[in-house]
Design a protein around this motif. Sequence first.
Motif, PDB file in Angstrom:
ATOM      1  N   PRO A  79       0.928  -1.252  -0.382  1.00  0.00           N
ATOM      2  CA  PRO A  79       0.148  -0.471   0.317  1.00  0.00           C
ATOM      3  C   PRO A  79       0.694   1.037   0.240  1.00  0.00           C
ATOM      4  CG  PRO A  79      -1.068  -1.514   1.701  1.00  0.00           C
ATOM      5  CD  PRO A  79       0.491  -2.134   1.566  1.00  0.00           C
ATOM      6  N   LEU A  80       2.167   1.356   0.304  1.00  0.00           N
ATOM      7  CA  LEU A  80       2.809   2.777   0.365  1.00  0.00           C
ATOM      8  C   LEU A  80       3.245   2.889  -0.970  1.00  0.00           C
ATOM      9  CD1 LEU A  80       5.402   1.653   3.817  1.00  0.00           C
ATOM     10  CD2 LEU A  80       3.372   2.405   3.234  1.00  0.00           C
ATOM     11  N   LYS A  81       3.328   1.588  -1.897  1.00  0.00           N
ATOM     12  CA  LYS A  81       4.274   2.037  -3.246  1.00  0.00           C
ATOM     13  C   LYS A  81       5.476   3.214  -3.014  1.00  0.00           C
ATOM     14  CE  LYS A  81      -0.059   0.137  -4.687  1.00  0.00           C
ATOM     15  NZ  LYS A  81       0.346  -1.138  -4.861  1.00  0.00           N
ATOM     16  N   ILE A  82       6.368   2.962  -2.055  1.00  0.00           N
ATOM     17  CA  ILE A  82       7.717   4.165  -2.197  1.00  0.00           C
ATOM     18  C   ILE A  82       8.054   3.165  -2.946  1.00  0.00           C
ATOM     19  CG2 ILE A  82       9.375   5.004  -0.834  1.00  0.00           C
ATOM     20  CD1 ILE A  82       8.014   3.786   1.644  1.00  0.00           C
ATOM     21  N   GLU A  83       8.616   4.055  -4.283  1.00  0.00           N
ATOM     22  CA  GLU A  83       9.930   3.648  -4.984  1.00  0.00           C
ATOM     23  C   GLU A  83      11.531   3.674  -4.610  1.00  0.00           C
ATOM     24  OE1 GLU A  83      10.505   7.008  -8.334  1.00  0.00           O
ATOM     25  OE2 GLU A  83       8.109   6.927  -8.839  1.00  0.00           O
ATOM     26  N   ARG A  84      11.854   3.035  -5.390  1.00  0.00           N
ATOM     27  CA  ARG A  84      13.098   2.314  -4.768  1.00  0.00           C
ATOM     28  C   ARG A  84      14.137   3.590  -4.639  1.00  0.00           C
ATOM     29  NH1 ARG A  84      14.257  -3.684  -5.942  1.00  0.00           N
ATOM     30  NH2 ARG A  84      16.733  -3.180  -4.881  1.00  0.00           N
ATOM     31  N   GLY A  85      14.273   4.220  -5.550  1.00  0.00           N
ATOM     32  CA  GLY A  85      14.607   5.342  -5.319  1.00  0.00           C
ATOM     33  C   GLY A  85      16.808   4.948  -4.769  1.00  0.00           C
ATOM     34  N   ILE A  86      17.273   5.853  -3.783  1.00  0.00           N
ATOM     35  CA  ILE A  86      19.167   5.434  -3.342  1.00  0.00           C
ATOM     36  C   ILE A  86      18.750   3.084  -3.344  1.00  0.00           C
ATOM     37  CG2 ILE A  86      19.458   7.462  -3.002  1.00  0.00           C
ATOM     38  CD1 ILE A  86      19.161   7.313  -0.374  1.00  0.00           C
ATOM     39  N   ASN A  87      17.570   3.265  -3.226  1.00  0.00           N
ATOM     40  CA  ASN A  87      17.687   1.343  -2.131  1.00  0.00           C
ATOM     41  C   ASN A  87      17.724   0.449  -3.341  1.00  0.00           C
ATOM     42  OD1 ASN A  87      17.608   1.237   0.880  1.00  0.00           O
ATOM     43  ND2 ASN A  87      15.805   3.090   0.598  1.00  0.00           N
ATOM     44  N   ALA A  88      17.639   0.955  -4.444  1.00  0.00           N
ATOM     45  CA  ALA A  88      17.934   0.250  -5.592  1.00  0.00           C
ATOM     46  C   ALA A  88      19.462  -0.545  -5.415  1.00  0.00           C
ATOM     47  CB  ALA A  88      18.038   0.844  -7.062  1.00  0.00           C
ATOM     48  N   LEU A  89      19.389  -1.700  -6.301  1.00  0.00           N
ATOM     49  CA  LEU A  89      20.824  -2.541  -6.671  1.00  0.00           C
ATOM     50  C   LEU A  89      21.887  -1.024  -6.869  1.00  0.00           C
ATOM     51  CD1 LEU A  89      20.572  -5.772  -7.494  1.00  0.00           C
ATOM     52  CD2 LEU A  89      20.197  -4.878  -5.725  1.00  0.00           C
ATOM     53  N   TRP A  90      23.073  -1.150  -6.469  1.00  0.00           N
ATOM     54  CA  TRP A  90      24.835  -0.243  -6.813  1.00  0.00           C
ATOM     55  C   TRP A  90      25.006   0.014  -8.377  1.00  0.00           C
ATOM     56  CZ3 TRP A  90      28.954  -1.949  -9.743  1.00  0.00           C
ATOM     57  CH2 TRP A  90      28.443  -3.163  -9.993  1.00  0.00           C
ATOM     58  N   ASN A  91      23.983  -1.355  -9.136  1.00  0.00           N
ATOM     59  CA  ASN A  91      24.304  -1.331 -11.166  1.00  0.00           C
ATOM     60  C   ASN A  91      23.046  -0.757 -11.395  1.00  0.00           C
ATOM     61  OD1 ASN A  91      23.037  -3.400 -10.042  1.00  0.00           O
ATOM     62  ND2 ASN A  91      24.227  -5.252 -11.076  1.00  0.00           N
ATOM     63  N   LYS A  92      22.159  -0.167 -10.447  1.00  0.00           N
ATOM     64  CA  LYS A  92      20.832   0.298 -11.277  1.00  0.00           C
ATOM     65  C   LYS A  92      21.104   1.641 -10.465  1.00  0.00           C
ATOM     66  CE  LYS A  92      18.643  -3.827 -12.334  1.00  0.00           C
ATOM     67  NZ  LYS A  92      17.241  -4.749 -11.734  1.00  0.00           N
ATOM     68  N   GLY A  93      21.628   2.241 -10.109  1.00  0.00           N
ATOM     69  CA  GLY A  93      21.781   3.710  -9.398  1.00  0.00           C
ATOM     70  C   GLY A  93      21.442   4.557  -8.350  1.00  0.00           C
ATOM     71  N   GLY A  94      21.317   2.734  -7.140  1.00  0.00           N
ATOM     72  CA  GLY A  94      20.740   2.881  -5.968  1.00  0.00           C
ATOM     73  C   GLY A  94      22.143   2.324  -5.605  1.00  0.00           C
ATOM     74  N   LEU A  95      22.350   2.373  -4.324  1.00  0.00           N
ATOM     75  CA  LEU A  95      23.415   2.386  -2.804  1.00  0.00           C
ATOM     76  C   LEU A  95      23.080   0.506  -2.343  1.00  0.00           C
ATOM     77  CD1 LEU A  95      23.045   5.768  -0.456  1.00  0.00           C
ATOM     78  CD2 LEU A  95      23.990   5.008  -2.708  1.00  0.00           C
ATOM     79  N   GLN A  96      22.811   0.245  -2.588  1.00  0.00           N
ATOM     80  CA  GLN A  96      22.535  -1.728  -2.494  1.00  0.00           C
ATOM     81  C   GLN A  96      23.120  -1.966  -2.656  1.00  0.00           C
ATOM     82  OE1 GLN A  96      21.572  -2.177   0.491  1.00  0.00           O
ATOM     83  NE2 GLN A  96      19.487  -0.635   0.700  1.00  0.00           N
ATOM     84  N   TYR A  97      24.439  -2.878  -1.656  1.00  0.00           N
ATOM     85  CA  TYR A  97      25.697  -3.327  -2.445  1.00  0.00           C
ATOM     86  C   TYR A  97      25.753  -3.831  -1.840  1.00  0.00           C
ATOM     87  CZ  TYR A  97      30.788  -3.485  -4.511  1.00  0.00           C
ATOM     88  OH  TYR A  97      31.937  -3.887  -4.715  1.00  0.00           O
ATOM     89  N   ALA A  98      26.326  -5.211  -2.230  1.00  0.00           N
ATOM     90  CA  ALA A  98      26.879  -5.733  -1.063  1.00  0.00           C
ATOM     91  C   ALA A  98      28.090  -6.574  -1.506  1.00  0.00           C
ATOM     92  CB  ALA A  98      25.875  -7.897  -0.962  1.00  0.00           C
ATOM     93  N   PRO A  99      29.326  -7.648  -0.473  1.00  0.00           N
ATOM     94  CA  PRO A  99      30.659  -8.246  -0.688  1.00  0.00           C
ATOM     95  C   PRO A  99      29.946  -9.374  -1.395  1.00  0.00           C
ATOM     96  CG  PRO A  99      30.553  -7.429   1.604  1.00  0.00           C
ATOM     97  CD  PRO A  99      28.557  -6.481   1.066  1.00  0.00           C
ATOM     98  N   PRO A 100      30.909 -10.026  -2.581  1.00  0.00           N
ATOM     99  CA  PRO A 100      30.831 -11.148  -3.030  1.00  0.00           C
ATOM    100  C   PRO A 100      31.270 -12.065  -1.933  1.00  0.00           C
ATOM    101  CG  PRO A 100      33.360 -10.382  -2.958  1.00  0.00           C
ATOM    102  CD  PRO A 100      32.835  -9.661  -2.935  1.00  0.00           C
ATOM    103  N   VAL A 101      30.174 -13.786  -2.347  1.00  0.00           N
ATOM    104  CA  VAL A 101      30.084 -14.836  -1.466  1.00  0.00           C
ATOM    105  C   VAL A 101      31.413 -15.248  -2.359  1.00  0.00           C
ATOM    106  CG1 VAL A 101      28.731 -16.973  -1.039  1.00  0.00           C
ATOM    107  CG2 VAL A 101      27.620 -14.211  -1.229  1.00  0.00           C
ATOM    108  N   ARG A 102      32.303 -15.549  -1.893  1.00  0.00           N
ATOM    109  CA  ARG A 102      33.348 -16.603  -2.057  1.00  0.00           C
ATOM    110  C   ARG A 102      34.238 -17.124  -1.231  1.00  0.00           C
ATOM    111  NH1 ARG A 102      34.706 -14.978  -7.603  1.00  0.00           N
ATOM    112  NH2 ARG A 102      36.396 -16.642  -6.987  1.00  0.00           N
TER     113      ARG A 102
END
Length: 340
Positions: free
Chosen positions: A317-340
């Motif tokens: 119901p909130l309909k908040i856009e991803r914005g800066i919570n998009a993935l780093w490769n889609k213009g946002g800040l969400q980024y994770a170290p690699p699993v290896r």
Amino acid sequence: MKKAILSAAIGAAILGAASAASAATLADVKSKGFVTCGVSSGIPGFSNPDDKGEWSGIDVDYCRAIASAVFGDATKAKFVPLTSKDRFPALQSGEVDVLTRNTTWTVSRDSSLGFNFRTVNYYDGQGFVVKKALNVKSALELSGAAVCVQQGTTTELNLADYFKTNNLQYNPVVFEKESDATSAYDSGRCDVYTTDQSGLYAIRLKMKVPDENIVLPEIISKEPLGPAVRQGDDQWFDVVSWAHYAMINAEELGITSKNVDEQKSAANPDIKRLLGSEEGTKIGTDLGLTNEWAYNIIKNVGNYGEVFDRNVGAGSPLKIERGINALWNKGGLQYAPPVR
């Protein structure tokens, strides 16, 4: 020789004691059979119980992700509703194993309070909601306003800083519980209510006449929200952190709760490592978990995008856009170290 043997024995004892201490919370959680998470007393989209007492929200899903990593079962999560005032003592005392409660990462909480943050599950910022009838278009027009705010929060401190910086006067109307603050605003005891902007959209839905209220455009702070654990417990810190990173990596790799089973046989080595299907992998056991720890998170809870969308995004119901919570490769800040 005796000195060397004695030194080695002492070193081993110290190392053993340190290892035992670092693994304390994970061992305790496994022993009692569930993880206890401190959550809010009710913020739609983040942690909110329905009329049957069933919890939902981003922070709730993070607790279920941790339970999935540890037990392979998202239902082995217990939720303890906490006020802003009570949340830190509850974590310090061990009443809860982790705070998954829209808590802002700050230097004082990292240091003087003795907590550890590493991941941000929602990048937010503080804003204001006002009645449309006030005909206010900007927070800079709020001089002299009565402002409802929750006590003992960074929100209260940011409010004071903003009005002082902009040479504005205001009358703070302070409440211990968020529900009391929002009720006071809704009933007209104050002109303005302030909290994280995501919370404003959620709270607006619960007001008597939502359309009579508007969220002003200003964002007056940085509010990186994420889980917190006690310091001195590195293994538990890693488990909580990598529950988040697993969901981020899964979204980046295109792994969802619906396709995770077929993805286990994918040729991509990054996918195989994440899902524990790479031959000889020890990533899960190195964390103190099984090698299917990330598979269980994705299967039971989903990737980060799924969690976001159903709780606060397009599917909610909130309909908040991803914005800066998009993935780093889609213009946002969400980024994770690699699993290896």
